[in-house]
Scaffold this motif. Structure first.
Motif, mmCIF file in Angstrom:
data_model
loop_
_atom_site.group_PDB
_atom_site.id
_atom_site.type_symbol
_atom_site.label_atom_id
_atom_site.label_comp_id
_atom_site.label_asym_id
_atom_site.label_seq_id
_atom_site.Cartn_x
_atom_site.Cartn_y
_atom_site.Cartn_z
ATOM 1 N N THR A 127 0.777 -1.281 -0.035
ATOM 2 C CA THR A 127 -0.070 0.065 0.105
ATOM 3 C C THR A 127 0.865 1.320 0.052
ATOM 4 O OG1 THR A 127 -1.587 -1.159 1.332
ATOM 5 C CG2 THR A 127 -1.957 0.962 1.068
ATOM 6 N N CYS A 141 -2.800 7.198 -7.605
ATOM 7 C CA CYS A 141 -2.933 5.881 -7.562
ATOM 8 C C CYS A 141 -4.352 5.505 -6.866
ATOM 9 C CB CYS A 141 -1.922 4.976 -6.839
ATOM 10 S SG CYS A 141 -1.796 5.398 -5.187
ATOM 11 N N LEU A 143 -5.783 2.309 -4.952
ATOM 12 C CA LEU A 143 -5.389 0.962 -4.393
ATOM 13 C C LEU A 143 -6.642 0.207 -4.268
ATOM 14 C CD1 LEU A 143 -3.092 2.902 -1.864
ATOM 15 C CD2 LEU A 143 -2.371 1.500 -4.160
ATOM 16 N N ASN A 153 -5.174 -1.325 5.630
ATOM 17 C CA ASN A 153 -5.017 -0.256 4.523
ATOM 18 C C ASN A 153 -5.867 1.073 4.702
ATOM 19 O OD1 ASN A 153 -3.338 -2.067 3.133
ATOM 20 N ND2 ASN A 153 -4.950 -3.142 2.158
ATOM 21 N N LEU A 176 -8.058 4.657 -1.436
ATOM 22 C CA LEU A 176 -8.279 3.039 -1.375
ATOM 23 C C LEU A 176 -9.836 2.655 -1.797
ATOM 24 C CD1 LEU A 176 -7.094 0.521 0.037
ATOM 25 C CD2 LEU A 176 -8.310 0.927 1.996
#
Lengths: 414, 414
Positions: A127, A141, A143, A153, A176
């Motif tokens: 991560t 990004c 994730l 996370n 995320l």
């Protein structure tokens, strides 16, 4: 949050990040390192929750170990962020400009890819590693980690977003996907309107599924069916040392050897030297007929699947060949185009092997284990590409970039 | 033939071709040019059969024209093969080697991609153009053309295979999928074991379908929703000339402009200069409210779809903005990341536009029509990539290559 909306926010953030400049990005990386250094306790607590859930659901010890964080591991992760920060920024470089006959001045400028989706399994260190490499190279990004690490996370992405904000960059530079269902991965794979590339990191099944189902361009990484070919002209002691290193130094990684090819003229002598080394880890030897006739009880008979297997374990396929030519054909048929080595003293065999073996990295007289961004001098690595498109072999920062043509005119029409 | 088997043969041929060397490849290209020069009559006859079938099935005149060959067109195609032959060979170049601290000597060598699948529509010239570019760059191609051109394609692929044989290269360096059903395209898209990349050439629907359904990596080419932005600081005469060129010089191609964005401060003056030019081709103007209030009867009201439309026709969307900033946002939202132009005298606006517009080619004071492999000095072009992965903008020979790491050791282990 809806994944489309998350994609839209990521794309919007990518335009800001693309022109943020090196100092700003480094400031954010420093803020991330400091945030993890001062508030690692929160990350550890979240990780403990994941570990409890994983143990309750019967996760195997090796997997539990991958999932587990500790103060030492977090220190290593922070050190990784600082190393990425210290690397040169690949963005903005124009590799020469040319004036065309019509007076147009044209250059190719290095730019970020834009939005990178990373799909991975239950390794919380990925991560931060992936986010840092993306940030340094000007990429946003998204994730999508494994469900087993979801609490770890969520926590660490929260901390990184706080750090981004502190450094004056959009929080959406790192996000995320909190829904860890199969549907969320599927939705990310179809988000080609907003996501420029997907990099799956994990096992073969994950990577193949993503390559098959994604409409977003994918970079395939980390499938490693690597060979060591011991030529008839090999220094057999060197060959035994290299094979032992390639198989046993870390069998779970993708650049470990899965199969040894041995020229029949030296097979018996070579195996006499190599087997005692392989014995140290009780390496299981899956052999063709000829190797079996040499090894007897020490070997077991290979099945056809063994020639394509990625064991990631102390198991080695053993195949005897009649020529370097046969070895090259065997590798091009059964290898995964990752890393391949020949051990030989013969100049022409060495050059021929380098020329004809089709793989990301081809070695003469060295272990396949060197295929790695740090070993190759890239300073970092987001994965090892086994495809030929865009990037091949270890992917550092510059493999996370694209170009755009910039054109200065003075009224030209065609 | 079974498509899997065709893929297997192509892959086998690719290993031979990859190490064939420049002279051999040029010999094959020369043989192709000579074969087409001496036996073009066969190709014309096959094409006549396609034309008869197409007319019988009611194909439109514009499409019939694309399908039609003539002696002149074949001469042009042959000239194209000779031009490709004369280009420098990108393969084999090693861009420097470095010795690592452990003594390993590592270099990146330019290699072919391997097997390239080309999926295209009913343009028989593409068959030869694509095959020649692939051959020169050491790549095997599998061609899958439209059913309307099947007789033309069978004939010319047969001639090219004869030429390959004559030059001593495997015939399977160029092959045609003769089954033109949807299933055959689908099978090609799943052939990731043997095919390294797919390049669809054709309309937007074809390209999107291939990107969505393929497990083989795809390069998306040729979607062009391009803008000309006329800044408040523009030389308005220059702006009108550029817009006229960008829209009207060849409206069917992907680098033609589909939309003009005009700063409100100069909208009225600019349109006074531009409309008389656009009148020459009776360009239909689809306008936002403000443009409509200036143009009156000359414009028609745009619908929301117009801001994303690729007309490929004498139609232009007209949108008035309040700032360069708004123009950049509009382009990044509605453009296809192909080619974008700003017309301005303002240094800072020009630099900002180059910096922030996310497209393959960004122009200051020039027409978008220049985005082209020949205009950019690449010497040839297999398409214009609108994605960021692997290649962006016009794709010449070097965009049809990959790399492999070659590593010289002396027994190193890790």
């Amino acid at each position: 949050m809806d994944i489309r909306e998350q994609g839209r926010l990521a794309k919007a953030a990518s335009y800001k990040l693309a022109s943020a400049g090196s100092s700003k990005k480094d400031e954010a990386l420093r803020a991330i390192a400091e945030m993890l250094g001062s508030r690692y306790g929160e990350w550890l607590s979240a990780n403990e929750e994941d570990l409890r859930n994983a143990e309750a659901s019967g996760m195997k010890p090796a997997m539990l170990d991958r999932l587990r964080l500790s103060k030492e591991r977090i220190d290593g992760i922070i050190e990784g962020v600082r190393q990425v920060m210290a690397l040169p920024d690949p963005i903005g470089h124009v590799d020469g400009m040319d004036e065309r006959p019509n007076g147009l001045i044209i250059g190719k400028k290095r730019v970020p890819l834009g939005v990178i989706g990373i799909i991975y399994e239950a390794r919380p260190n990925v991560t931060v590693d992936a986010a840092a490499l993306c940030l340094k190279s000007g990429n946003v990004c998204i994730l999508r980690g494994g469900k087993e690490a979801i609490n770890s996370n969520k926590c660490v992405v929260g901390l990184m977003r706080e750090a981004l904000k502190k450094a004056g960059l959009p929080e959406d530079c790192i996000s995320l996907i909190e829904d860890t269902s199969r549907d969320s991965a599927k939705a990310l794979m179809q988000l080609d309107e907003y996501v420029d590339v997907l990099i799956p990191r994990g096992g073969r099944d994950l990577i193949r599924t993503v390559a098959r189902e994604s409409s977003v361009p994918v970079i395939r990484t980390g499938e490693g069916v690597c060979h060591v070919y011991v030529d008839e002209a090999a220094d057999l002691n060197m060959a035994a040392d290299i094979l032992y290193n390639a198989k046993c130094s870390r069998p779970s990684v993708c650049n470990a050897a899965e199969c040894v090819l041995i020229h029949e003229a030296v097979a018996e002598d070579f195996l006499k030297l190599a087997v005692p080394l392989l014995d140290k880890h009780a390496v299981e030897l899956r052999c063709d007929e000829r190797a079996l006739s040499i090894l007897g009880q020490r070997g077991i008979k290979a099945s056809p699947e063994d020639w394509d297997a990625e064991y990631d374990d102390y198991i080695l396929a053993v195949h005897i060949v009649d020529s370097e030519d046969e070895a090259v054909d065997f590798i091009n048929t059964h290898g995964s185009s990752h890393s391949e080595a020949i051990i030989t003293r013969d100049y022409f065999k060495a050059q021929d092997f380098l020329e004809r073996v089709d793989a990301a990295a081809v070695y003469v007289n060295a272990s396949t284990r060197f295929t790695d961004g740090f070993e190759f001098g890239l300073g970092a690595e987001i994965g090892i590409s086994t495809q030929k498109l865009h990037a091949r072999g270890p992917m550092g920062l510059s493999e996370l970039t694209s170009i755009k043509y910039i054109v200065y005119g003075k009224g030209q029409v065609r």
